[in-house]
Design a protein around this motif. Structure first.
Motif, PDB file in Angstrom:
ATOM      1  N   HIS A  34      49.842  40.376  68.049  1.00 60.22           N
ATOM      2  CA  HIS A  34      51.263  40.292  68.466  1.00 60.22           C
ATOM      3  C   HIS A  34      51.565  38.923  69.074  1.00 60.22           C
ATOM      4  CE1 HIS A  34      55.228  41.235  69.846  1.00 60.22           C
ATOM      5  NE2 HIS A  34      54.911  40.878  71.073  1.00 60.22           N
ATOM      6  N   HIS A  36      54.824  35.483  69.013  1.00 54.50           N
ATOM      7  CA  HIS A  36      56.185  35.058  68.642  1.00 54.50           C
ATOM      8  C   HIS A  36      56.177  33.645  68.059  1.00 54.50           C
ATOM      9  CE1 HIS A  36      58.153  38.536  70.615  1.00 54.50           C
ATOM     10  NE2 HIS A  36      57.079  38.490  71.379  1.00 54.50           N
ATOM     11  N   TRP A 381      50.549  42.534  79.597  1.00 49.54           N
ATOM     12  CA  TRP A 381      51.582  41.855  78.802  1.00 49.54           C
ATOM     13  C   TRP A 381      52.512  41.075  79.714  1.00 49.54           C
ATOM     14  CZ3 TRP A 381      56.408  45.157  78.323  1.00 49.54           C
ATOM     15  CH2 TRP A 381      57.440  44.499  77.650  1.00 49.54           C
ATOM     16  N   ASP A 412      50.946  37.107  72.634  1.00 47.17           N
ATOM     17  CA  ASP A 412      52.376  37.363  72.843  1.00 47.17           C
ATOM     18  C   ASP A 412      53.114  36.050  73.107  1.00 47.17           C
ATOM     19  OD1 ASP A 412      54.736  38.708  73.027  1.00 47.17           O
ATOM     20  OD2 ASP A 412      54.345  39.638  74.964  1.00 47.17           O
TER      21      ASP A 412
HETATM   22 ZN   LIG Z   1      56.221  40.045  72.366  1.00 42.29          ZN
END
Ligand SMILES: [Zn+2]
Length: 467
Positions: A34, A36, A381, A412
């Protein structure tokens, strides 16, 4: 004896931890399931001009620290020159002691650039020059940065209306790192704003070739895009919510709610809740049909500063940890899917550390023996992606679930320089196990512990996702 800062045994407090990290964790590749990252930059194999551009443009963690340190917005998101921004960051770094930014900054300087100096105002210029000379060379293109860090797979975050042209190009180029899309359909249920929602549906209608005037058409259009994502190698979805939506509803209610919003009318609170509940359930079904993994990121309280949100937009560093009630609706959501035999592999991420135990025990409710660790408590996270947060997540998971079946870390991140966060995580993992051995709480079985470390660092994710 005082240990030297960030040496090869950084965060490793025992010889057992050193053994586990150096002999088992360090060598393994990275599966970053995961993030971006911008797929366009991977497709173009972008070369950044200087360290400021790759480090400071888009990093809301750094902007928050800079603002807190009294730095004006001009040097964060504003139009100051690249080196001016970097100088302000360098000036801030000494004030980030005990914040993970201090560790990340120096890990990144070491791992990518071989720079072992400490960043501050005095060293800013020489570090900027040395790192920028490297980052501006082809050897430091974004693809080469990924290869340098032994990245095997990355999953970006993509809207259903995305044509995935960059993912397709990367694959056609034969790039060794698998760059896969992730289905992130948040916008397709954002009915609270009728105007932007209808604009979105119009776009969805065009890319799917399906006229959307009924709820069924919406589902059909989304299925069409879901199939397209699957054909491009997508195997996971991701959703960002304050809390799961699991209100009771009937299909005829949803039909009329949809017609109302599609005609441009504003929905009331209960209608919004019912509609989103229906969408969450349908997303769960779609993922189950394809055997995908569904990810739910729960608990962010976003856009708190309305003045700066208006000026700068979302994701600029004005979000925080929320205190939403998450247990009951999460339970109801998972139970409904499970009851209907539609519960796919699931990863649950909480942003409020007070929910660690809640989430770890909730995952246990829906394990069904069909796959080891079918329901995962996701890694620490965002605000929890730091030493204390990572330790607390793993302690909750160890105590209330099976740490051994954990699929491990994700960046992330929006930055190609964030991969050392996997190293950071692995060191913390090895240290926790090492301390337990030193205390006589677990046996010093090198085979058992070595396998456990390798599984959590890499093999569990590989087996779980089957990319
Ligand atoms: Zn994310």
């Amino acid at each position: 004896m005082i240990k030297s800062f960030l040496d090869e045994n950084f965060l490793l407090q025992s010889e057992v931890a050193e053994y586990l990290y150096h002999e088992h964790a360090r060598k393994l590749p990275i599966i970053d399931y995961h993030c971006h990252l911008n797929p366009k930059e991977i497709a173009e194999d972008k070369v950044y001009d200087n360290l400021a551009q790759i480090w400071l443009n888009g990093d809301h963690y750094k902007w928050r620290a800079m603002r807190t340190n009294g730095i004006a917005e001009k040097f964060c998101t504003g139009d100051a020159a690249d080196f001016e921004k970097f100088e302000k960051w360098a000036e801030t770094v000494p004030y980030t002691l005990r914040n993970p930014l201090y560790h990340w900054t120096h890990l990144e300087l070491q791992r990518y650039f071989g720079i072992h100096k400490i960043l501050n105002s005095a060293t800013a210029k020489e570090i900027y020059d040395e790192a920028s000379a490297k980052i501006a060379s082809k050897e430091y293109s974004v693809r080469n940065l990924m290869l340098k860090m032994k990245v095997e797979v990355v999953c970006t975050t993509d809207d259903p209306i995305d044509n995935l042209e960059y993912h397709i190009k990367v694959r056609k180029d034969g790039f060794m790192v698998k760059v896969l899309p992730t289905w992130r359909p948040d916008a397709s249920m954002a009915v609270e704003n009728a105007v932007s929602y209808n604009e979105y549906l119009d776009k969805l209608s065009v890319v799917s070739g399906i006229k959307i005037d009924k709820f069924n058409n919406l589902l059909e259009a989304l299925h069409n895009r879901h199939d397209f994502f699957a054909a491009q190698g997508c195997k996971i979805s991701d959703h960002g919510l304050e809390t799961l939506y699991a209100e009771c509803y009937t299909l005829s209610e949803i039909e009329s709610i949809f017609k109302k919003v599609r005609s441009g009318k504003t929905l009331d609170k209960l209608e919004i809740l019912k509609f989103k509940s229906a969408m969450c359930y349908e997303f769960g079904i779609m993922d189950h049909e394809k055997g995908w993994v569904q990810q739910w990121h729960i608990g962010a309280l976003r856009n708190n500063n309305s003045r700066l949100f208006k000026k700068l937009g979302p994701d600029k560093g004005f979000d925080s940890i929320g205190d939403f009630e998450i247990g009951r609706s999460l339970s109801k959501f998972l139970d409904r899917l499970d009851k209907n035999n539609k519960l796919t592999k699931t990863i649950l991420y909480n942003l409020n550390p007070g929910n660690n135990e809640l989430l770890a025990t909730m995952a246990g409710n829906f394990q069904d023996g069909s796959f080891p660790g079918k329901i995962q408590m996701g890694p620490g996270w965002w605000f929890l992606d730091q030493k204390d947060g990572i330790e607390r997540q793993m302690n909750s998971l160890s105590t209330l679930g099976l740490l051994s079946r954990f699929t491990g870390m994700v960046t992330d991140s929006r930055s190609f320089l964030s991969y050392p966060r996997h190293e950071y995580f692995r060191r913390i993992l090895c240290n926790l196990l090492g301390n337990d051995v030193m205390n006589g709480e677990i046996p010093y079985d090198k085979v058992l512990l070595g396998k456990m470390v390798e599984d959590i660092s890499y093999y569990n994710a590989r087996n779980y996702f089957q990319f």
